[in-house]
Design an enzyme around this catalytic site. Structure first.
Site: not given
Ligand code: G1P
Ligand code: ZN
Length: 543
Positions: A113-114, A277, A279, A281-282, A376
């Site tokens: 992801s990010h 982000d 991937d 999705d954000r 998302k």
């Molecule tokens: C974080 C975000 C959560 C999101 C997840 C995946 O998780 O807080 O809302 O679903 O990334 O993108 P966390 O690191 O808080 O467990």
């Molecule tokens: Zn992501």
């Protein structure tokens, strides 16, 4: 070509977190590490012979190697075909879209992801089920259990498949179908939104800036915003995907998407800004010199949904993760539709969407989406906003302020303390838990604690219970402080502190969130003993 069965030893640390298994690239590069987890997925999901899988990732470092390994393992494990994005690329929402469209057994998404990428960055893998959504807690636990007892895995002795050209290729008894990663997703977007109206908006002098942060959404934005909607090339920045995201942190927030933020707060700023982000999705949404919090964005999308072709008949319901502000709850109340409060993580929304209980969902962590897929979806949120702007013809800020005037403002901020020693972070949580009884009824200036608990969720569809999902301190005036440990980090612990205060008075709606929340932040630090226990005077990131 022969199937080889390789003897292996279980790794004790393959527990999927908030969104799949995430580790350093170097951890995944250890012999058998990726293979063990993939075999644990295959053993747990027990797909019938000749099933079809979707496979793709966000293109970060190690994506290409992992894709080839997984293809050979799928072939050895009896899969009939795998749909893989060209060059191994699929954004997370696009993967969800493809799983649903082609009714495959499920899919494997490679992404952290990010989190930053590159040889020293992070890598990740997760399984999505046939509904296109992240594996439920039950499936994730089964995968983890299997990973702890695994003794061998199966892999086909085969040459790598060239993934750069769409078409059908053979790998042992399996077909590898290389697909255009953008086409199916772009077609879905075009079916949801009024592209003609958005095209007119962009042709009429409305200026946007979209930042793909050198991540997977570059080609998606180029096709959809650029080619199909006519946004000029100059309005899209960092759209060339790079294996290390150009050395950046591909998280669309005010800290990491600073290039976009400078444009949107600079002289002659465009009318609308957005970023997504690693991937895809954000999303982050900005107006000219104006930031829309993700929680407000969710509420605004819900309140304006009937302006969008796909949602013109209204919403079945909405859902938000527990730490997300209650702004959307107020909209749901007025629309007279249900609003669900789930634990953090998109996997909890799937059952609600499959059961037709909710249409829109969101998280404070820059995630918004709907039942068009089961992830998302960053570009979807951008298009939703553009469609609203095309209809309402008002600036982003005016739309947000009108919303606050009507529903009140849920002033919101999140403080992240990253890279803490795990014991210290856990110590903060334990300390709070031990003090629930004394805290209840205590007054801190204008704030009186109404109740505190550890959030627990019972899924209304399958009855499964998820406990210990975050410490909630709820105040009598509706304000809240939430403490939670991240489940996505790969180094030490990240403690998240979520702060929310409700303000109905329009005369105060111009105030900066940090000013409004200043007292609440002090209360949070006081009751948690965070500074003393972690030695941190300041958070790493404020969103
Ligand atoms: C974080 C975000 C959560 C999101 C997840 C995946 O998780 O807080 O809302 O679903 O990334 O993108 P966390 O690191 O808080 O467990
Ligand atoms: Zn992501």
């Amino acid at each position: 070509m022969s199937i080889r069965t390789i003897t292996t030893q279980a790794f004790p640390d393959q527990k999927p977190g908030t969104s799949g298994l995430r580790k350093k690239v170097t951890a995944f590069q250890r012999a058998h590490y990726l293979e063990n987890f993939v075999q644990s997925i295959f053993d747990s999901i027990a797909a019938p012979k000749n099933s079809t899988l979707v496979l793709g990732g966000d293109g970060r470092y190690y994506n290409r190697q992992a894709i080839q390994t997984i293809l050979k393992m799928a072939a050895a494990n009896g899969y009939g075909s795998v749909l893989v994005g060209r060059d191994g690329i699929l954004s997370t929402p696009a993967a969800s879209c493809v799983i649903r469209k082609y009714k495959t057994f499920g899919g494997i998404i490679l992404s952290a992801s990010h989190n930053p990428g590159g040889p020293d960055g992070d890598f990740g893998i997760k399984y999505n089920s046939s509904n296109g959504g992240p594996a439920t807690e039950t499936v994730s636990e089964a995968i983890f259990a299997r990973s702890k007892s695994i003794t061998s895995y199966h892999i086909l002795d085969a040459a790598d498949v060239a993934l750069d050209t769409p078409g059908e290729y053979r790998m042992g008894g399996m077909t590898v179908q290389v697909i255009d990663p953008v086409a199916d997703y772009a077609e879905l977007m075009e079916s949801l939104f009024d592209f003609a109206a958005i095209r007119n908006l962009l042709a009429g002098g409305f200026r946007i800036s979209f930042d793909a942060m050198h991540a997977v959404n570059g080609p998606y934005a180029t096709e959809i915003l650029g080619r199909r909607l006519g946004a000029p090339a100059s309005s899209m920045i960092n759209c060339l995907p790079l294996e290390d995201f150009g050395g950046g942190h591909p998280d669309p927030n005010l800290t990491y998407a600073h290039e976009l933020v400078e444009i949107m707060y600079g002289d002659d700023a465009p009318d609308f800004g957005a970023a997504s982000d690693g991937d895809g999705d954000r999303n982050m949404i900005l107006g000219r010199k104006f930031f829309v919090t993700p929680s407000d964005s969710l509420a605004l999308l819900a309140a304006n949904a009937t302006l969008i072709p796909a949602y013109k008949k209204g919403l079945a319901g909405v859902a938000r993760s527990m730490p997300t502000s209650a702004a959307v709850d107020r909209v749901a109340k007025e629309l007279n539709i249900p609003c669900y409060e789930t634990p953090t993580g998109w996997k909890f929304f799937g059952n609600l969407m499959d059961a037709g209980r909710v249409t829109l969902c969101g998280e404070e962590s820059f995630g918004t989406g709907s039942d068009h897929v089961r992830e998302k979806d960053g570009l979807w949120a951008v298009l939703f906003w553009l469609n609203i702007l095309a209809v309402r013809k008002q600036p982003v800020e005016a739309i947000a302020r009108e919303h606050w005037a009507r529903f009140g403002r849920n002033v919101y901020s999140r403080y992240d303390y990253e890279g803490l020693p795990t014991a210290a972070a856990q110590g903060v949580i334990n300390h709070l838990q031990q003090n629930f009884a004394t805290l209840t009824g205590s007054c801190f200036g204008k704030y009186t604690v109404q109740m505190c608990d550890d959030f627990s969720y019972t899924d209304p569809v399958d009855g499964s219970v998820s406990k210990n999902q975050g410490v909630r301190i709820l105040f009598t005036d509706g304000s809240r402080i939430i403490f939670r440990l991240s489940g996505t980090g790969t180094e030490g612990a990240t403690l998240r502190v979520y702060l929310e205060a409700y303000d109905a008075a329009v005369s105060r709606h111009h105030l900066d969130a940090q000013v409004v929340l200043a007292d609440l932040i002090q209360v949070a630090l006081l009751i948690s003993e965070l500074t003393g226990r972690t030695g941190r005077l300041q958070p790493t990131v404020i969103t």
